[in-house]
Scaffold this active site. Sequence first.
Site, PDB file in Angstrom:
ATOM      1  CE  LYS A 103     -36.410  -3.200  28.373  1.00 16.01           C
ATOM      2  NZ  LYS A 103     -37.224  -4.335  27.414  1.00 16.01           N
ATOM      3  CB  CYS A 104     -37.124  -9.286  34.101  1.00 16.71           C
ATOM      4  SG  CYS A 104     -38.062  -7.878  35.645  1.00 16.71           S
ATOM      5  CB  THR A 130     -39.957 -11.206  28.763  1.00 20.14           C
ATOM      6  OG1 THR A 130     -39.773  -9.773  29.486  1.00 20.14           O
ATOM      7  CG2 THR A 130     -41.663 -12.058  28.540  1.00 20.14           C
ATOM      8  CB  THR A 131     -37.003 -10.515  24.120  1.00 17.51           C
ATOM      9  OG1 THR A 131     -38.265  -9.711  24.879  1.00 17.51           O
ATOM     10  CG2 THR A 131     -37.210 -11.271  23.130  1.00 17.51           C
ATOM     11  CG  HIS A 179     -44.794  -7.469  30.441  1.00 15.67           C
ATOM     12  ND1 HIS A 179     -44.337  -8.017  30.488  1.00 15.67           N
ATOM     13  CD2 HIS A 179     -45.195  -6.689  29.379  1.00 15.67           C
ATOM     14  CE1 HIS A 179     -43.190  -8.424  29.863  1.00 15.67           C
ATOM     15  NE2 HIS A 179     -43.951  -6.835  28.835  1.00 15.67           N
ATOM     16  CB  SER A 235     -33.646  -2.614  31.529  1.00 20.46           C
ATOM     17  OG  SER A 235     -34.032  -3.517  30.137  1.00 20.46           O
ATOM     18  CB  SER A 270     -30.203 -17.487  24.176  1.00 21.08           C
ATOM     19  OG  SER A 270     -30.625 -18.738  23.381  1.00 21.08           O
ATOM     20  NE  ARG A 326     -30.296  -0.483  28.047  1.00 23.67           N
ATOM     21  CZ  ARG A 326     -29.428  -0.265  29.017  1.00 23.67           C
ATOM     22  NH1 ARG A 326     -28.809   0.332  28.864  1.00 23.67           N
ATOM     23  NH2 ARG A 326     -29.428  -1.153  30.126  1.00 23.67           N
ATOM     24  N   GLY A 361     -27.287  -6.415  28.122  1.00 22.45           N
ATOM     25  CA  GLY A 361     -26.886  -7.358  29.052  1.00 22.45           C
ATOM     26  C   GLY A 361     -26.116  -7.495  29.956  1.00 22.45           C
TER      27      GLY A 361
HETATM   28  P1  A3P Z   1     -30.565  -4.199  29.476  1.00 17.33           P
HETATM   29  O1  A3P Z   1     -31.434  -2.826  28.850  1.00 17.33           O
HETATM   30  O2  A3P Z   1     -30.411  -4.315  30.480  1.00 17.33           O
HETATM   31  O3  A3P Z   1     -29.643  -4.149  28.093  1.00 17.33           O
HETATM   32  P2  A3P Z   1     -37.234  -7.987  28.010  1.00 17.33           P
HETATM   33  O4  A3P Z   1     -37.491  -8.767  26.767  1.00 17.33           O
HETATM   34  O5  A3P Z   1     -37.895  -8.717  28.904  1.00 17.33           O
HETATM   35  O6  A3P Z   1     -38.198  -6.515  27.887  1.00 17.33           O
HETATM   36  O7  A3P Z   1     -35.763  -7.763  28.978  1.00 17.33           O
HETATM   37  C1  A3P Z   1     -34.672  -7.027  27.894  1.00 17.33           C
HETATM   38  C2  A3P Z   1     -33.741  -7.212  28.593  1.00 17.33           C
HETATM   39  O8  A3P Z   1     -32.784  -8.296  29.100  1.00 17.33           O
HETATM   40  C3  A3P Z   1     -32.992  -6.202  27.902  1.00 17.33           C
HETATM   41  O9  A3P Z   1     -31.563  -5.746  29.089  1.00 17.33           O
HETATM   42  C4  A3P Z   1     -31.870  -6.763  27.053  1.00 17.33           C
HETATM   43  O10 A3P Z   1     -30.694  -6.491  26.159  1.00 17.33           O
HETATM   44  C5  A3P Z   1     -31.890  -8.014  27.780  1.00 17.33           C
HETATM   45  N1  A3P Z   1     -31.600  -9.317  26.543  1.00 17.33           N
HETATM   46  C6  A3P Z   1     -31.809  -9.829  25.840  1.00 17.33           C
HETATM   47  N2  A3P Z   1     -31.572 -10.827  25.737  1.00 17.33           N
HETATM   48  C7  A3P Z   1     -30.540 -10.615  26.178  1.00 17.33           C
HETATM   49  C8  A3P Z   1     -29.181 -12.068  26.505  1.00 17.33           C
HETATM   50  N3  A3P Z   1     -29.381 -13.048  25.238  1.00 17.33           N
HETATM   51  N4  A3P Z   1     -28.320 -12.408  27.386  1.00 17.33           N
HETATM   52  C9  A3P Z   1     -29.056 -11.067  28.030  1.00 17.33           C
HETATM   53  N5  A3P Z   1     -29.227  -9.890  28.360  1.00 17.33           N
HETATM   54  C10 A3P Z   1     -30.432 -10.020  27.531  1.00 17.33           C
END
Ligand code: A3P
Length: 319
Positions: free
Chosen positions: A74-75, A77-78, A127, A154, A249, A276, A278
């Site tokens: 949740k930091c 990654t995606t 991870h 998150s 992005s 979710r 962001g």
């Molecule tokens: P939140 O749940 O706080 O919204 P991971 O990919 O490590 O699982 O991280 C997911 C978190 O990154 C989620 O946080 C998600 O909304 C946020 N995230 C993904 N893409 C983003 C973007 N383009 N801008 C801001 N936050 C993003």
Amino acid sequence: MAPITRKLSSDSRSDNRLNKENFDEALIRQPPGHPKHKCFFNHIWSPIFTPELIRSAKSYEPEKGDVFIATYPKCGTTWTQHICSQLMIEDYEPTDGKELFITSPMIDEKGAEFVKQLPSPRLLKTHFEWTDVPKSKDAKYIFVCRNPKDSIVSYYFMYRLLVAYDFADGEFDTFFDLFADGKLAYGDYFDHLNGWLEHINDPNVLALRYEDMLDDLPGTVVKLGKFINDRTSKLVDNEEVVARIAQNSSFDAMSHDQSRWVPQAYVNPTQAPFIRKGKKRDWINHLSKKQSDRIDELFKQKMKGTIAEHWWQEQMSWD
Ligand code: A3P
């Protein structure tokens, strides 16, 4: 091999079994009101993981050009994978069998054989803690971290979202205690952070903070391009390319068609989506003052004397 997650407590018969060094039989555990976990190698995992694939993932020998995106869950990654994919893959179009989770898989889940079939240069998600990540001086490692309070919230919503955890109705307070005790999949947030922080000045490691990415997305795209390889470095000399990648992005752009990021079979459609909120400081809507203080205290204890000792003060303050 050093542990991925903090040791489980030894107060039950099954935990005693887990303390055996060579234990590799996967054990499902789910005390009432808790998420479902799989336990093996003395660690806690998502129920979709297997000992065979974790062992295989750890044994992967990185090839020249491989890029690992390493995070505590949740930091960001995606988000980072999506940016790097646009930089590294010429015809990147994450749909129809080429979704991000296929072209940039999580090596921990898929194991080495799956990863070896991907074309080079490979972009791999992990991870794993520093001690467990497959290492090579010819590979590159992008470590992304986020303040613990927003990470907890998150992560809570992700546990509710992913069917495997069987936690769709799970209570935040239960989850919070598991996080603070380091008893979630991938274990202790602070141990994970500290392990990677010791290597952020290595020449093949780039460290990013989620909050800095929010503050300056084009700057982040340039940083990533300059770090990955010569081709991506040249690419980010073009301002139009940088602006286009940053636009693709943005939170809004990534909120569309979320089947690009997570297999739909993994998610519970009644829950908040993967992309979710962001934002910074969403934690203020979920943590009590007592919980906030507990994280402050853990942060003080566990980050004392590290480079991150004074990080995230504004993002984590109660006021
Ligand atoms: P939140 O749940 O706080 O919204 P991971 O990919 O490590 O699982 O991280 C997911 C978190 O990154 C989620 O946080 C998600 O909304 C946020 N995230 C993904 N893409 C983003 C973007 N383009 N801008 C801001 N936050 C993003």
